[in-house]
Each structure stands twice: as structure tokens, then as C-alpha cells.
Design an enzyme around this catalytic site. Sequence first.
Site, mmCIF file in Angstrom:
data_model
loop_
_atom_site.group_PDB
_atom_site.id
_atom_site.type_symbol
_atom_site.label_atom_id
_atom_site.label_comp_id
_atom_site.label_asym_id
_atom_site.label_seq_id
_atom_site.Cartn_x
_atom_site.Cartn_y
_atom_site.Cartn_z
ATOM 1 N N ASP A 150 0.804 -1.063 0.054
ATOM 2 C CA ASP A 150 0.079 -0.072 -0.021
ATOM 3 C C ASP A 150 0.897 1.233 0.126
ATOM 4 O OD1 ASP A 150 -1.799 -1.890 0.341
ATOM 5 O OD2 ASP A 150 -2.662 -1.407 2.491
ATOM 6 N N ASP A 197 -2.802 5.061 -2.913
ATOM 7 C CA ASP A 197 -1.996 3.996 -2.330
ATOM 8 C C ASP A 197 -1.533 3.083 -3.585
ATOM 9 O OD1 ASP A 197 -2.877 4.625 -0.029
ATOM 10 O OD2 ASP A 197 -4.104 2.576 0.674
ATOM 11 N N HIS A 252 -8.037 -0.601 -3.284
ATOM 12 C CA HIS A 252 -7.040 -1.518 -3.816
ATOM 13 C C HIS A 252 -7.588 -2.425 -4.877
ATOM 14 C CE1 HIS A 252 -5.057 -0.710 0.282
ATOM 15 N NE2 HIS A 252 -5.045 0.477 -0.396
ATOM 16 N N ASP A 301 -6.148 -5.063 -5.849
ATOM 17 C CA ASP A 301 -5.571 -6.595 -5.935
ATOM 18 C C ASP A 301 -6.220 -7.531 -5.254
ATOM 19 O OD1 ASP A 301 -4.972 -5.424 -3.311
ATOM 20 O OD2 ASP A 301 -2.890 -5.760 -3.301
ATOM 21 N N CYS A 339 -0.823 -8.054 -0.670
ATOM 22 C CA CYS A 339 -0.637 -6.755 0.092
ATOM 23 C C CYS A 339 0.633 -6.839 1.253
ATOM 24 C CB CYS A 339 -1.796 -6.748 0.903
ATOM 25 S SG CYS A 339 -3.541 -6.827 0.286
#
Length: 370
Positions: A126, A204, A253, A255, A355
Amino acid sequence: MSTPDRREAVAIGEKAPLDSPVSSYNEWDPLEEVIVGIVDDASFPTWHMSLPSVLPEGQVETFRSQAGRPFPPHQVEAARRELEEFVRILEGEGVTVRRPEPIAQRQVYSTLDWASTGLYAAMPRDALLVVGTEIIECPMAWRSRYYESLAYRPLLKEYFQGGAKWSAGPKPELTDEQFDQTWTDPGEDDPPRLVVTEFEPTFDAADFTRCGRDIIAQRSNVTNEFGIEWLRRQLGDEYRVHVLEFKDSHPMHIDATLVPMAPGKLLIHPERVPEVPELFKSWDVMTAPTPVIPDGHPLYMTSKWLNMNILMLDHERVVVERQDEPMIEAVRKFGFTPIPCDFRNFNSFGGSFHCATLDVRRRGTLESYF
Ligand code: DAV
């Protein structure tokens, strides 16, 4: 291996990247060095009105009542043990593993406008973005993550001394104007209503995924257009930053939504990606199987779709959660070699293998895959 390594690239006269300890252009070239996060001092952050835009239902009250307190110690310990197993597995696969330095997370810090405590240094994905030989400290939108990159400073200095390019987004002020003070929760089926405004650039790193010259981005509750444009200009003409939209009412995010696994191989979330984006039309696509994390398992900050949050060690090997048998089977069918690792306790803190890591160096060069 079709991708020439850095030395071969010099030999055949291509434009070679700097001889830098930081060098990673995509999510799949052979992994040589990786940062794995730590859970030391992991704490519920000081309460802020931007948190409900991404917290799962039911966690908002926990974050309010526990603000500034440590996460339950037995859960932190269980996550720490899983991180150790993950590190052993990575080292066993020939990857150099680096760790951040613990920093105090419950110490109050302040700017001219506000005060906060921290969160953790568990998710290097991040806070730091690696694009080629450049490592960028992200201008994160959460006040509780304002100083997060300090945990990585010893590594950043070392990488810079070794020849990497070290940069940082403009430090955002994160005043009240950065957040939509009239924000109300959209329903699960509604389009997102993002809490972050366009006051200053914020992002991020985990809202970006790298496919060589093409970088895929999403706007989210922490990443605004201003931030994406800052990054686009910072990276310059060698890269194309594509902003995609997904069906996600609470985005934070990319991902666990859109995961390129190897050239021509894409993993997608079955609901958030109802249609394969134009860019990936010629790729083989696998839809993630339904996650198997039981309802009672604490997930403080995310959905169960962390099963998609995998780490590629090269074009074949992929680290997946050991108890997630459907995902293990699915990646095998998709042509990969799964490497199982227990990680469910770590998952509680808001991420999985992607992450928890930052790939500092992968053996490969800058290429186009589209
Ligand atoms: O599915 O809740 C998880 C992304 C973590 N970096 C989700 C998003």
C-alpha cells in the site's frame, strides 16, 4: 524463459535498466527480492470519518470503540507466526526477504491541522510503489498512515545508495477538505461514492497493477484522479496509465479485483469485473472461485476476496492460502504451480500475500504485453 535477464539485455544491446537493487516492471517476472511486512504494534487507528467508506459492515463500531488500542494480541501473534512461515517459504524458493523496522504505532503525532495514531507496517504494497528502478513513497489518504513509510526508510536509503531512484508523492495535508464531509454510505449495489476529494493528490500503491509499459489503475476511496495524474507525469512517456472502473461500491485497492498473473493470464473477481476490460480481451481469463473463509473468522478491513490476493514468484509459481482448496485447484487448472502457505490469521488485518509484500526486484526488462 522468453524474457532476457538484465545482463543478456545489455549483451544484445537493448536499452538496459540501471544496475539497481530495485527493478520490477510487472507482477510475474522471476522474483529475486521482496519486502514482507510486519505486524508489530498493529493498532486500530485514531477514528476518522473516511474509514466507513471501506470497512466491512459490522467493523465500524469496533474501529470506533477500539480507536488507538492494539489489535487483539493473540490474533497479532497468530499473524506473526504465519508471516514467519511465509518468509521461510519464500527463502526456500530462492527469494531474498527484507523486513521493515518496527515504528511506534500508538504514539500520537500531529500536523498543523490534525492529530492521529498509526496503523501498522504490515502491508508494504500500500505504502510503496515500485515501477522499474524507481521506488515511490505514496501520498496515502489515511491520516493513520501518514508516517507509515518511515518503517521502510532504512531499506529506502540502502536501495538509493545501491543505485535505485527514490521519490515521494507530494505530502498531502489531509485537512478536512481532502474528504467529502457529506459522504454517506452507498448501498452494495450502488455506484461508489468516493470519500476522498480532489483537494490534493492521494494514492495507495495497491490501486495500481503493473503490466510492463501498461499500468492499470482504479480510483478508490484512497486514490483520486489528482493522484493518478501525478503518478502518470512522474513516470513519463515510457508508461501508459489506464484507469479502469469496476463494479465495486466500496473500492480500496485493485489487488482483489483484477490480478494479472502472467503475460496473457488474468484473474478476475466474478462480480466486480462483470466484463473483461477491452485491454485484456485477448488474454485467458479465470474467474476467482468463491472464497472459503468462514463467516466467524475476523476480517477487520476487507471482504473474503483476499483469496485473489496472491503473489507470483515467476510465470508459474504462485503463493496461495493453504486452506483455500478451491483456489489451489483453480490456479493449477489455469496452468500454474500453487505454493500453499497458511495466512488466514494474517488476512484478518486487511490483506493477503500481495498486500503483505513489495517486490523490489524481479529479473526482467520493460516490455509491452498488449
Ligand atoms: O476485497 O475487500 C481487499 C484489498 C486489500 N488490499 C476487498 C479488497
